[in-house]
Write a protein that holds these residues in place. Structure first.
Motif, PDB file in Angstrom:
ATOM      1  N   LEU A 126     -45.808  96.591  66.039  1.00  0.00           N
ATOM      2  CA  LEU A 126     -44.400  96.744  66.420  1.00  0.00           C
ATOM      3  C   LEU A 126     -43.430  95.992  65.512  1.00  0.00           C
ATOM      4  CD1 LEU A 126     -44.565  96.679  70.317  1.00  0.00           C
ATOM      5  CD2 LEU A 126     -43.806  98.568  68.868  1.00  0.00           C
ATOM      6  N   GLU A 127     -43.937  95.080  64.738  1.00  0.00           N
ATOM      7  CA  GLU A 127     -43.051  94.338  63.837  1.00  0.00           C
ATOM      8  C   GLU A 127     -42.273  95.268  62.918  1.00  0.00           C
ATOM      9  OE1 GLU A 127     -43.266  90.734  60.498  1.00  0.00           O
ATOM     10  OE2 GLU A 127     -45.064  91.388  61.566  1.00  0.00           O
ATOM     11  N   ARG A 128     -42.867  96.397  62.603  1.00  0.00           N
ATOM     12  CA  ARG A 128     -42.205  97.368  61.716  1.00  0.00           C
ATOM     13  C   ARG A 128     -40.904  97.897  62.322  1.00  0.00           C
ATOM     14  NH1 ARG A 128     -45.658 100.300  58.262  1.00  0.00           N
ATOM     15  NH2 ARG A 128     -43.825 101.585  57.808  1.00  0.00           N
ATOM     16  N   LEU A 129     -40.770  97.796  63.653  1.00  0.00           N
ATOM     17  CA  LEU A 129     -39.580  98.322  64.322  1.00  0.00           C
ATOM     18  C   LEU A 129     -38.691  97.228  64.910  1.00  0.00           C
ATOM     19  CD1 LEU A 129     -41.280 101.318  66.160  1.00  0.00           C
ATOM     20  CD2 LEU A 129     -39.716 101.477  64.230  1.00  0.00           C
ATOM     21  N   ALA A 130     -39.093  95.975  64.742  1.00  0.00           N
ATOM     22  CA  ALA A 130     -38.366  94.880  65.377  1.00  0.00           C
ATOM     23  C   ALA A 130     -36.957  94.691  64.829  1.00  0.00           C
ATOM     24  CB  ALA A 130     -39.151  93.581  65.222  1.00  0.00           C
ATOM     25  N   PHE A 131     -36.728  95.148  63.628  1.00  0.00           N
ATOM     26  CA  PHE A 131     -35.407  94.966  63.003  1.00  0.00           C
ATOM     27  C   PHE A 131     -34.826  96.319  62.592  1.00  0.00           C
ATOM     28  CE2 PHE A 131     -38.101  91.275  62.357  1.00  0.00           C
ATOM     29  CZ  PHE A 131     -37.366  90.311  63.048  1.00  0.00           C
ATOM     30  N   ASP A 132     -35.162  97.316  63.381  1.00  0.00           N
ATOM     31  CA  ASP A 132     -34.663  98.672  63.153  1.00  0.00           C
ATOM     32  C   ASP A 132     -33.136  98.702  63.264  1.00  0.00           C
ATOM     33  OD1 ASP A 132     -35.918 101.680  63.240  1.00  0.00           O
ATOM     34  OD2 ASP A 132     -33.976 101.605  64.258  1.00  0.00           O
ATOM     35  N   ASP A 133     -32.513  99.642  62.558  1.00  0.00           N
ATOM     36  CA  ASP A 133     -31.046  99.768  62.600  1.00  0.00           C
ATOM     37  C   ASP A 133     -30.541 100.183  63.984  1.00  0.00           C
ATOM     38  OD1 ASP A 133     -30.859  99.104  59.940  1.00  0.00           O
ATOM     39  OD2 ASP A 133     -30.826 101.183  59.239  1.00  0.00           O
ATOM     40  N   ASP A 134     -31.377 100.854  64.760  1.00  0.00           N
ATOM     41  CA  ASP A 134     -30.952 101.361  66.065  1.00  0.00           C
ATOM     42  C   ASP A 134     -31.270 100.333  67.143  1.00  0.00           C
ATOM     43  OD1 ASP A 134     -30.148 103.956  67.647  1.00  0.00           O
ATOM     44  OD2 ASP A 134     -31.897 103.136  68.685  1.00  0.00           O
ATOM     45  N   LEU A 135     -30.256  99.935  67.906  1.00  0.00           N
ATOM     46  CA  LEU A 135     -30.456  98.871  68.900  1.00  0.00           C
ATOM     47  C   LEU A 135     -31.418  99.298  70.011  1.00  0.00           C
ATOM     48  CD1 LEU A 135     -28.742  99.070  71.879  1.00  0.00           C
ATOM     49  CD2 LEU A 135     -26.841  99.127  70.280  1.00  0.00           C
ATOM     50  N   ILE A 136     -31.447 100.599  70.348  1.00  0.00           N
ATOM     51  CA  ILE A 136     -32.357 101.033  71.412  1.00  0.00           C
ATOM     52  C   ILE A 136     -33.802 101.001  70.926  1.00  0.00           C
ATOM     53  CG2 ILE A 136     -32.941 102.900  73.012  1.00  0.00           C
ATOM     54  CD1 ILE A 136     -30.057 103.717  73.041  1.00  0.00           C
ATOM     55  N   VAL A 137     -34.025 101.273  69.637  1.00  0.00           N
ATOM     56  CA  VAL A 137     -35.364 101.125  69.082  1.00  0.00           C
ATOM     57  C   VAL A 137     -35.805  99.668  69.214  1.00  0.00           C
ATOM     58  CG1 VAL A 137     -36.766 101.248  66.989  1.00  0.00           C
ATOM     59  CG2 VAL A 137     -35.135 103.073  67.498  1.00  0.00           C
ATOM     60  N   ARG A 138     -34.909  98.747  68.892  1.00  0.00           N
ATOM     61  CA  ARG A 138     -35.250  97.318  69.000  1.00  0.00           C
ATOM     62  C   ARG A 138     -35.484  96.936  70.459  1.00  0.00           C
ATOM     63  NH1 ARG A 138     -30.647  97.081  65.812  1.00  0.00           N
ATOM     64  NH2 ARG A 138     -29.560  95.623  67.198  1.00  0.00           N
ATOM     65  N   TRP A 139     -34.649  97.465  71.354  1.00  0.00           N
ATOM     66  CA  TRP A 139     -34.811  97.168  72.777  1.00  0.00           C
ATOM     67  C   TRP A 139     -36.172  97.653  73.283  1.00  0.00           C
ATOM     68  CZ3 TRP A 139     -35.678  99.571  77.402  1.00  0.00           C
ATOM     69  CH2 TRP A 139     -35.348  98.872  78.563  1.00  0.00           C
ATOM     70  N   GLU A 140     -36.560  98.869  72.874  1.00  0.00           N
ATOM     71  CA  GLU A 140     -37.874  99.397  73.263  1.00  0.00           C
ATOM     72  C   GLU A 140     -38.989  98.527  72.688  1.00  0.00           C
ATOM     73  OE1 GLU A 140     -38.647 101.610  75.325  1.00  0.00           O
ATOM     74  OE2 GLU A 140     -36.980 103.016  75.535  1.00  0.00           O
ATOM     75  N   THR A 141     -38.782  98.030  71.479  1.00  0.00           N
ATOM     76  CA  THR A 141     -39.781  97.161  70.857  1.00  0.00           C
ATOM     77  C   THR A 141     -39.968  95.884  71.666  1.00  0.00           C
ATOM     78  OG1 THR A 141     -39.218  98.038  68.669  1.00  0.00           O
ATOM     79  CG2 THR A 141     -40.385  95.932  68.737  1.00  0.00           C
ATOM     80  N   VAL A 142     -38.856  95.329  72.145  1.00  0.00           N
ATOM     81  CA  VAL A 142     -38.912  94.099  72.950  1.00  0.00           C
ATOM     82  C   VAL A 142     -39.777  94.299  74.190  1.00  0.00           C
ATOM     83  CG1 VAL A 142     -37.526  92.573  74.428  1.00  0.00           C
ATOM     84  CG2 VAL A 142     -36.708  93.187  72.141  1.00  0.00           C
TER      85      VAL A 142
END
Length: 258
Positions: free
Chosen positions: A207-223
């Motif tokens: 999931l680290e690959r998505l932890a700093f994604d430009d989309d905040l919902i992608v980051r929220w889902e990662t959390v």
């Protein structure tokens, strides 16, 4: 016999030419005396599909006799009630409403002949019913709605072919079902809607690959699924909702967060 008007508030009973219904020209006029049909309620000569349908629901054995009627609604409704083995002879029908009915009822061998049908709704019905081992023939269909249904039903081992589909909605279907390691191909998908699904399904160690994604919902889902060390690194996310989600997870797990 000239037609009468339909009950008050209902659609006036007219034939498919827009003329009053004349029972004397009907091949089934004898049914009227037996209560087997009724103008404005159950009538094959009516231009209103619901009344045609009611007629054939009462007399399904007559449907095969009207599969080539000049009015498309009669043909389509006849195809709904006729024995299936009479239907392959209608594959070249000029009206898509009729072919839609065929797509819902034809056996698999005949159904394959509609894979290249000119109308998208017909092909969508085909994609919904076609045996999965025949679906690869539809992965390059010109309509994204057809490909979307193919992506929902295609064997997972073959889904990679649609992972680069030009339409986001198709790739979203792929992301919901594709297995690792092919799922990794969608981590950098240009559509955030696709990456959000990836964040829900990717193994937690990746999931680290998505932890700093430009989309905040992608980051929220990662959390929601991140391991503790990644959560600590996401504490200072630029978005307050993501930061709040990080703190909530840290609190829930009892991890010190300073």
């Amino acid at each position: 016999m000239a037609a009468t008007r339909a009950p008050a508030g209902d659609i006036v009973a007219m034939d498919w030419h827009g003329q009053p219904i004349d029972c004397s020209t009907c091949p089934y006029q004898a049914l009227k005396a037996q209560g087997g049909c009724e103008i404005g309620h159950a009538c094959m000569q009516d231009g209103y599909a619901r009344r045609i349908d009611r007629f054939f629901r009462w007399h399904p054995e007559l449907a095969k006799e009207q599969l080539h009627h000049p009015y498309f609604e009669v043909r389509a409704i006849s195809a709904r009630y006729a024995d299936v083995f009479h239907l392959p002879g209608m594959l070249a029908d000029p009206d898509e409403t009729v072919r839609l009915q065929l797509a819902l009822r034809l056996p698999q061998r005949a159904l394959q002949k509609l894979i290249q049908d000119p109308h998208r709704e017909v092909r969508i019905r085909v994609a919904q019913r076609l045996d999965t081992d025949k679906l690869p023939a539809m992965v390059h269909d010109e309509d994204y709605g057809v490909r979307q249904w193919v992506a929902r039903r295609l064997p997972t081992a073959l889904l990679a072919v649609l992972a680069s589909d030009p339409e986001s909605v198709v790739r979203q279907e792929v992301a919901q079902r594709i297995e690792m390691p092919a799922l990794m191909r969608l981590i950098d998908d240009p559509a955030p809607e696709v990456r959000r699904i990836v964040a829900q399904r990717l193994p937690v160690g990746l999931l680290e690959r998505l932890a700093f994604d430009d989309d905040l919902i992608v980051r929220w889902e990662t959390v929601q699924r991140a391991l503790p060390d990644l959560l600590q690194r996401m504490r200072h996310d630029e978005d307050s909702e993501v930061r709040a989600a990080v703190l909530q997870r840290l609190n829930d797990t009892g991890i010190p967060h300073g």
